[in-house]
Design a protein around this motif. Structure first.
Motif, PDB file in Angstrom:
ATOM      1  N   TRP A  81       0.855  -1.191   0.000  1.00  0.00           N
ATOM      2  CA  TRP A  81       0.000   0.000   0.000  1.00  0.00           C
ATOM      3  C   TRP A  81       0.887   1.235   0.000  1.00  0.00           C
ATOM      4  CZ3 TRP A  81      -5.057  -0.916  -0.699  1.00  0.00           C
ATOM      5  CH2 TRP A  81      -5.540  -2.174  -0.368  1.00  0.00           C
ATOM      6  N   HIS A  82       0.307   2.360  -0.420  1.00  0.00           N
ATOM      7  CA  HIS A  82       1.024   3.632  -0.451  1.00  0.00           C
ATOM      8  C   HIS A  82       0.172   4.715   0.180  1.00  0.00           C
ATOM      9  CE1 HIS A  82       2.893   1.437  -3.788  1.00  0.00           C
ATOM     10  NE2 HIS A  82       3.957   2.152  -3.523  1.00  0.00           N
ATOM     11  N   ARG A  83       0.830   5.677   0.775  1.00  0.00           N
ATOM     12  CA  ARG A  83       0.193   6.936   1.150  1.00  0.00           C
ATOM     13  C   ARG A  83       0.560   7.931   0.053  1.00  0.00           C
ATOM     14  NH1 ARG A  83       1.635   5.540   6.651  1.00  0.00           N
ATOM     15  NH2 ARG A  83      -0.288   5.386   7.860  1.00  0.00           N
ATOM     16  N   LEU A  84      -0.388   8.765  -0.351  1.00  0.00           N
ATOM     17  CA  LEU A  84      -0.140   9.776  -1.370  1.00  0.00           C
ATOM     18  C   LEU A  84      -0.144  11.146  -0.721  1.00  0.00           C
ATOM     19  CD1 LEU A  84      -1.283   7.297  -3.055  1.00  0.00           C
ATOM     20  CD2 LEU A  84      -1.896   9.008  -4.739  1.00  0.00           C
ATOM     21  N   THR A  85       0.911  11.906  -0.992  1.00  0.00           N
ATOM     22  CA  THR A  85       1.024  13.279  -0.504  1.00  0.00           C
ATOM     23  C   THR A  85       1.367  14.163  -1.695  1.00  0.00           C
ATOM     24  OG1 THR A  85       3.376  13.001   0.026  1.00  0.00           O
ATOM     25  CG2 THR A  85       1.793  12.536   1.792  1.00  0.00           C
ATOM     26  N   THR A  86       1.253  15.462  -1.515  1.00  0.00           N
ATOM     27  CA  THR A  86       1.602  16.395  -2.588  1.00  0.00           C
ATOM     28  C   THR A  86       2.767  17.277  -2.163  1.00  0.00           C
ATOM     29  OG1 THR A  86       0.101  18.134  -1.816  1.00  0.00           O
ATOM     30  CG2 THR A  86      -0.784  16.557  -3.429  1.00  0.00           C
ATOM     31  N   LEU A  93      -0.002  15.827   5.180  1.00  0.00           N
ATOM     32  CA  LEU A  93      -1.375  15.629   4.705  1.00  0.00           C
ATOM     33  C   LEU A  93      -1.371  14.524   3.650  1.00  0.00           C
ATOM     34  CD1 LEU A  93      -2.833  19.242   4.349  1.00  0.00           C
ATOM     35  CD2 LEU A  93      -3.113  17.629   6.227  1.00  0.00           C
ATOM     36  N   CYS A  94      -2.204  13.519   3.871  1.00  0.00           N
ATOM     37  CA  CYS A  94      -2.283  12.349   2.986  1.00  0.00           C
ATOM     38  C   CYS A  94      -3.628  12.294   2.294  1.00  0.00           C
ATOM     39  CB  CYS A  94      -2.108  11.065   3.809  1.00  0.00           C
ATOM     40  SG  CYS A  94      -0.446  10.841   4.461  1.00  0.00           S
ATOM     41  N   LEU A  95      -3.638  11.699   1.097  1.00  0.00           N
ATOM     42  CA  LEU A  95      -4.891  11.519   0.375  1.00  0.00           C
ATOM     43  C   LEU A  95      -5.749  10.509   1.131  1.00  0.00           C
ATOM     44  CD1 LEU A  95      -6.316  12.523  -2.188  1.00  0.00           C
ATOM     45  CD2 LEU A  95      -5.482  10.454  -3.324  1.00  0.00           C
TER      46      LEU A  95
END
Length: 178
Positions: A81-86, A93-95
């Protein structure tokens, strides 16, 4: 609400494949930022983050530009799994996915936490496109794009199907992540 209704046929255009850890999951480098676009809307619209207003920190497809809200980092959790950030909001802050209410199943940036709505699976699809699912909703709910209405071009988890809005291109931006 209308969701992408265009079914995908055989002979899709080739796209950049980031890499494959087999047939089920994609490998993306956490040291790099990526831009996400859909087969449905094409590479000229990228996943971006609203800045301010009633949809602050929610996502939408916007014209490609040199905007830090379009630079996404995939941070592996070590179990596929992945955490997505910008780059825009940073690694705190994660998606995540709303659970209930008017924005049910729509992604937004929220403080990173150990919650299943922030765990995203990137699954390899045919010819360089990927599907995005969450641990929270499972492998039968894919990130899609709303087609029409007041939430046009905003993503939402919907039942997986052979729809072009559920096929995502993940393209390296050439920007290194910290």
């Amino acid at each position: 609400m209308n969701f992408t209704t265009r079914r995908v046929g055989v002979g899709l255009a080739a796209a950049l494949i980031i890499g494959s850890g087999g047939t089920a999951a994609a490998q993306v480098a956490s040291s790099e930022f990526y831009r996400l676009s859909t087969m449905f809307r094409g590479p000229s619209l990228a996943l971006d983050v609203f800045n301010g207003g009633p949809q602050d920190n929610m996502t939408h497809l916007a014209p490609v530009g040199n905007f830090s809200g379009q630079f996404w980092r995939f941070r592996p959790t070590g179990d596929g799994w992945h955490r997505l950030t910008t780059q825009f909001r940073g690694d705190r802050l994660c998606l995540d996915v709303f659970n209930g209410g008017a924005f049910n199943d729509m992604p937004h940036l929220a403080p990173c936490a150990n919650v299943t709505g922030q765990f995203w699976r990137v699954s390899v699809e045919k010819e360089g496109f990927f599907r995005l699912t969450t641990k929270f909703r499972g492998s039968q709910m894919c990130l899609d794009v709303i087609n029409g209405g007041p939430q046009n071009d905003q993503p939402r988890l919907e039942p997986c199907g052979d729809f072009s809005g559920q096929y995502w291109r993940i393209a390296p931006t050439g920007r290194a992540a910290p």
